[in-house]
Scaffold this motif. Sequence first.
Motif, PDB file in Angstrom:
ATOM      1  N   LYS A  25       0.833  -1.208   0.000  1.00  0.00           N
ATOM      2  CA  LYS A  25       0.000   0.000   0.000  1.00  0.00           C
ATOM      3  C   LYS A  25       0.863   1.251   0.000  1.00  0.00           C
ATOM      4  CE  LYS A  25      -4.060  -1.971   2.307  1.00  0.00           C
ATOM      5  NZ  LYS A  25      -4.827  -2.022   3.567  1.00  0.00           N
ATOM      6  N   ARG A  26       1.920   1.246   0.799  1.00  0.00           N
ATOM      7  CA  ARG A  26       2.842   2.396   0.818  1.00  0.00           C
ATOM      8  C   ARG A  26       3.446   2.629  -0.562  1.00  0.00           C
ATOM      9  NH1 ARG A  26       7.751   2.583   4.519  1.00  0.00           N
ATOM     10  NH2 ARG A  26       7.868   4.684   3.632  1.00  0.00           N
ATOM     11  N   CYS A  27       3.924   1.549  -1.164  1.00  0.00           N
ATOM     12  CA  CYS A  27       4.595   1.686  -2.456  1.00  0.00           C
ATOM     13  C   CYS A  27       3.639   2.187  -3.541  1.00  0.00           C
ATOM     14  CB  CYS A  27       5.213   0.356  -2.876  1.00  0.00           C
ATOM     15  SG  CYS A  27       6.592  -0.159  -1.844  1.00  0.00           S
ATOM     16  N   LEU A  28       2.413   1.714  -3.515  1.00  0.00           N
ATOM     17  CA  LEU A  28       1.468   2.080  -4.563  1.00  0.00           C
ATOM     18  C   LEU A  28       0.798   3.430  -4.338  1.00  0.00           C
ATOM     19  CD1 LEU A  28      -0.247  -1.384  -5.150  1.00  0.00           C
ATOM     20  CD2 LEU A  28       1.575  -0.326  -6.496  1.00  0.00           C
ATOM     21  N   ASN A  29       0.749   3.891  -3.084  1.00  0.00           N
ATOM     22  CA  ASN A  29      -0.045   5.088  -2.771  1.00  0.00           C
ATOM     23  C   ASN A  29       0.725   6.269  -2.201  1.00  0.00           C
ATOM     24  OD1 ASN A  29      -2.692   3.875  -3.405  1.00  0.00           O
ATOM     25  ND2 ASN A  29      -2.292   2.585  -1.628  1.00  0.00           N
ATOM     26  N   ASP A  30       1.893   6.045  -1.627  1.00  0.00           N
ATOM     27  CA  ASP A  30       2.600   7.115  -0.915  1.00  0.00           C
ATOM     28  C   ASP A  30       3.492   7.899  -1.876  1.00  0.00           C
ATOM     29  OD1 ASP A  30       3.934   8.791   0.792  1.00  0.00           O
ATOM     30  OD2 ASP A  30       4.556   7.225   2.198  1.00  0.00           O
ATOM     31  N   ALA A  31       3.006   9.058  -2.280  1.00  0.00           N
ATOM     32  CA  ALA A  31       3.743   9.886  -3.245  1.00  0.00           C
ATOM     33  C   ALA A  31       5.004  10.499  -2.647  1.00  0.00           C
ATOM     34  CB  ALA A  31       2.837  10.986  -3.784  1.00  0.00           C
ATOM     35  N   ARG A  32       5.182  10.375  -1.328  1.00  0.00           N
ATOM     36  CA  ARG A  32       6.404  10.904  -0.707  1.00  0.00           C
ATOM     37  C   ARG A  32       7.603  10.004  -0.974  1.00  0.00           C
ATOM     38  NH1 ARG A  32       3.918  11.304   5.189  1.00  0.00           N
ATOM     39  NH2 ARG A  32       3.248   9.245   4.420  1.00  0.00           N
ATOM     40  N   LEU A  33       7.352   8.752  -1.314  1.00  0.00           N
ATOM     41  CA  LEU A  33       8.446   7.842  -1.656  1.00  0.00           C
ATOM     42  C   LEU A  33       8.944   8.140  -3.069  1.00  0.00           C
ATOM     43  CD1 LEU A  33       7.018   4.424  -0.401  1.00  0.00           C
ATOM     44  CD2 LEU A  33       8.865   5.742   0.650  1.00  0.00           C
ATOM     45  N   PRO A  34      10.251   7.986  -3.302  1.00  0.00           N
ATOM     46  CA  PRO A  34      10.770   8.166  -4.669  1.00  0.00           C
ATOM     47  C   PRO A  34      10.106   7.186  -5.633  1.00  0.00           C
ATOM     48  CG  PRO A  34      12.569   8.083  -3.076  1.00  0.00           C
ATOM     49  CD  PRO A  34      11.321   7.702  -2.336  1.00  0.00           C
ATOM     50  N   ASP A  36      11.202   5.454  -8.193  1.00  0.00           N
ATOM     51  CA  ASP A  36      11.880   4.185  -8.464  1.00  0.00           C
ATOM     52  C   ASP A  36      11.713   3.201  -7.304  1.00  0.00           C
ATOM     53  OD1 ASP A  36      13.512   5.714  -6.773  1.00  0.00           O
ATOM     54  OD2 ASP A  36      15.383   5.015  -7.679  1.00  0.00           O
ATOM     55  N   ILE A  37      11.657   3.712  -6.084  1.00  0.00           N
ATOM     56  CA  ILE A  37      11.482   2.865  -4.915  1.00  0.00           C
ATOM     57  C   ILE A  37      10.053   2.325  -4.857  1.00  0.00           C
ATOM     58  CG2 ILE A  37      11.432   2.890  -2.374  1.00  0.00           C
ATOM     59  CD1 ILE A  37      14.209   2.741  -3.860  1.00  0.00           C
ATOM     60  N   ARG A  38       9.091   3.130  -5.243  1.00  0.00           N
ATOM     61  CA  ARG A  38       7.699   2.657  -5.284  1.00  0.00           C
ATOM     62  C   ARG A  38       7.558   1.504  -6.288  1.00  0.00           C
ATOM     63  NH1 ARG A  38       3.741   7.668  -6.010  1.00  0.00           N
ATOM     64  NH2 ARG A  38       2.208   6.064  -5.457  1.00  0.00           N
ATOM     65  N   ILE A  39       8.188   1.655  -7.440  1.00  0.00           N
ATOM     66  CA  ILE A  39       8.131   0.609  -8.458  1.00  0.00           C
ATOM     67  C   ILE A  39       8.850  -0.656  -7.989  1.00  0.00           C
ATOM     68  CG2 ILE A  39       8.929  -0.028 -10.775  1.00  0.00           C
ATOM     69  CD1 ILE A  39       8.462   2.953 -11.534  1.00  0.00           C
ATOM     70  N   ALA A  40      10.050  -0.487  -7.451  1.00  0.00           N
ATOM     71  CA  ALA A  40      10.825  -1.639  -6.983  1.00  0.00           C
ATOM     72  C   ALA A  40      10.069  -2.380  -5.888  1.00  0.00           C
ATOM     73  CB  ALA A  40      12.194  -1.188  -6.481  1.00  0.00           C
ATOM     74  N   GLY A  41       9.555  -1.646  -4.910  1.00  0.00           N
ATOM     75  CA  GLY A  41       8.823  -2.271  -3.821  1.00  0.00           C
ATOM     76  C   GLY A  41       7.558  -2.964  -4.303  1.00  0.00           C
ATOM     77  N   GLY A  42       6.888  -2.364  -5.286  1.00  0.00           N
ATOM     78  CA  GLY A  42       5.687  -2.971  -5.840  1.00  0.00           C
ATOM     79  C   GLY A  42       5.977  -4.274  -6.566  1.00  0.00           C
ATOM     80  N   LEU A  43       7.026  -4.289  -7.381  1.00  0.00           N
ATOM     81  CA  LEU A  43       7.370  -5.489  -8.137  1.00  0.00           C
ATOM     82  C   LEU A  43       7.860  -6.610  -7.227  1.00  0.00           C
ATOM     83  CD1 LEU A  43       9.077  -3.845 -11.243  1.00  0.00           C
ATOM     84  CD2 LEU A  43       6.908  -5.088 -11.218  1.00  0.00           C
ATOM     85  N   ILE A  44       8.579  -6.250  -6.174  1.00  0.00           N
ATOM     86  CA  ILE A  44       9.045  -7.263  -5.226  1.00  0.00           C
ATOM     87  C   ILE A  44       7.860  -7.846  -4.461  1.00  0.00           C
ATOM     88  CG2 ILE A  44      10.334  -7.629  -3.074  1.00  0.00           C
ATOM     89  CD1 ILE A  44      12.354  -5.510  -4.161  1.00  0.00           C
ATOM     90  N   ALA A  85       0.909   0.129 -12.888  1.00  0.00           N
ATOM     91  CA  ALA A  85       1.060   0.465 -14.311  1.00  0.00           C
ATOM     92  C   ALA A  85       1.276   1.963 -14.496  1.00  0.00           C
ATOM     93  CB  ALA A  85      -0.173   0.007 -15.081  1.00  0.00           C
ATOM     94  N   LEU A  86       0.523   2.774 -13.756  1.00  0.00           N
ATOM     95  CA  LEU A  86       0.684   4.233 -13.856  1.00  0.00           C
ATOM     96  C   LEU A  86       2.050   4.680 -13.367  1.00  0.00           C
ATOM     97  CD1 LEU A  86      -2.858   5.436 -12.703  1.00  0.00           C
ATOM     98  CD2 LEU A  86      -1.892   5.544 -15.017  1.00  0.00           C
ATOM     99  N   LEU A  87       2.551   4.056 -12.304  1.00  0.00           N
ATOM    100  CA  LEU A  87       3.885   4.404 -11.802  1.00  0.00           C
ATOM    101  C   LEU A  87       4.952   4.080 -12.839  1.00  0.00           C
ATOM    102  CD1 LEU A  87       3.692   3.109  -8.103  1.00  0.00           C
ATOM    103  CD2 LEU A  87       3.499   5.469  -8.903  1.00  0.00           C
ATOM    104  N   ILE A  88       4.821   2.923 -13.473  1.00  0.00           N
ATOM    105  CA  ILE A  88       5.801   2.534 -14.490  1.00  0.00           C
ATOM    106  C   ILE A  88       5.712   3.450 -15.697  1.00  0.00           C
ATOM    107  CG2 ILE A  88       6.424   0.703 -16.123  1.00  0.00           C
ATOM    108  CD1 ILE A  88       5.725  -1.326 -13.920  1.00  0.00           C
ATOM    109  N   GLU A  89       4.503   3.824 -16.100  1.00  0.00           N
ATOM    110  CA  GLU A  89       4.347   4.763 -17.217  1.00  0.00           C
ATOM    111  C   GLU A  89       4.990   6.106 -16.891  1.00  0.00           C
ATOM    112  OE1 GLU A  89       0.465   3.750 -19.864  1.00  0.00           O
ATOM    113  OE2 GLU A  89       0.046   4.518 -17.855  1.00  0.00           O
TER     114      GLU A  89
END
Length: 198
Positions: A25-34, A36-44, A85-89
């Motif tokens: 949830k943090r990775c997908l929703n928290d815009a305060r995270l960088p 690339d970190i949101r994407i990495a955390g989401g994929l992991i 998908a939106l983060l990756i785009e």
Amino acid sequence: MTLTAERTGLPTQFITETALSEQLKRCLNDARLPLDIRIAGGLIGLYGLPVVRLVELTTDRFERTGDDAYFTIERIPVLLPPKLALLIEEQIARLAVRSTLRPPQDGRPTYLLPKVPAYRPITAQRIVNKLRQHGLEVISARNTAMFEAVADLPPIVISDLFGVSATSAHRWARFAQDSWTDYLSTCSNDEARSSEGS
């Protein structure tokens, strides 16, 4: 979740399903995270990707078809949740702007999580360090994601999707099955003791 792997090469570090869900949830929703970190955390957290494979992903693996977006991991196009998908785009759009200033050389691909220039991948250790700096679990989150996946998918799919050998995928599946059996056995024993005491 407390699990112990007795077989060599199997995991010993896990987080609870709740903790993994909160991290996702943090990775997908928290815009305060960088980004690339949101994407990495989401994929992991979603696909149990090891970081060494994560850093090898290139932007040409992403494809949108209508409302659906896919990312090819190993040889399998994986349907992405809309938020990821939106983060990756967004990441690909940022890299496209960068590449107009530093065009790739020799037709090399643009990495999803690059160094500068974008045709050089970031190191796995750098991603691990950045995730940890933001309070995100890495190995234990990946292990938990894998454990959840092998409960739902056959080993051959796990092998292709997660980039592990067929032998490793079968060992993961066996480990999950044994752990679930042990869990059910413990629950049954607890219920029996409770009945005896009443």
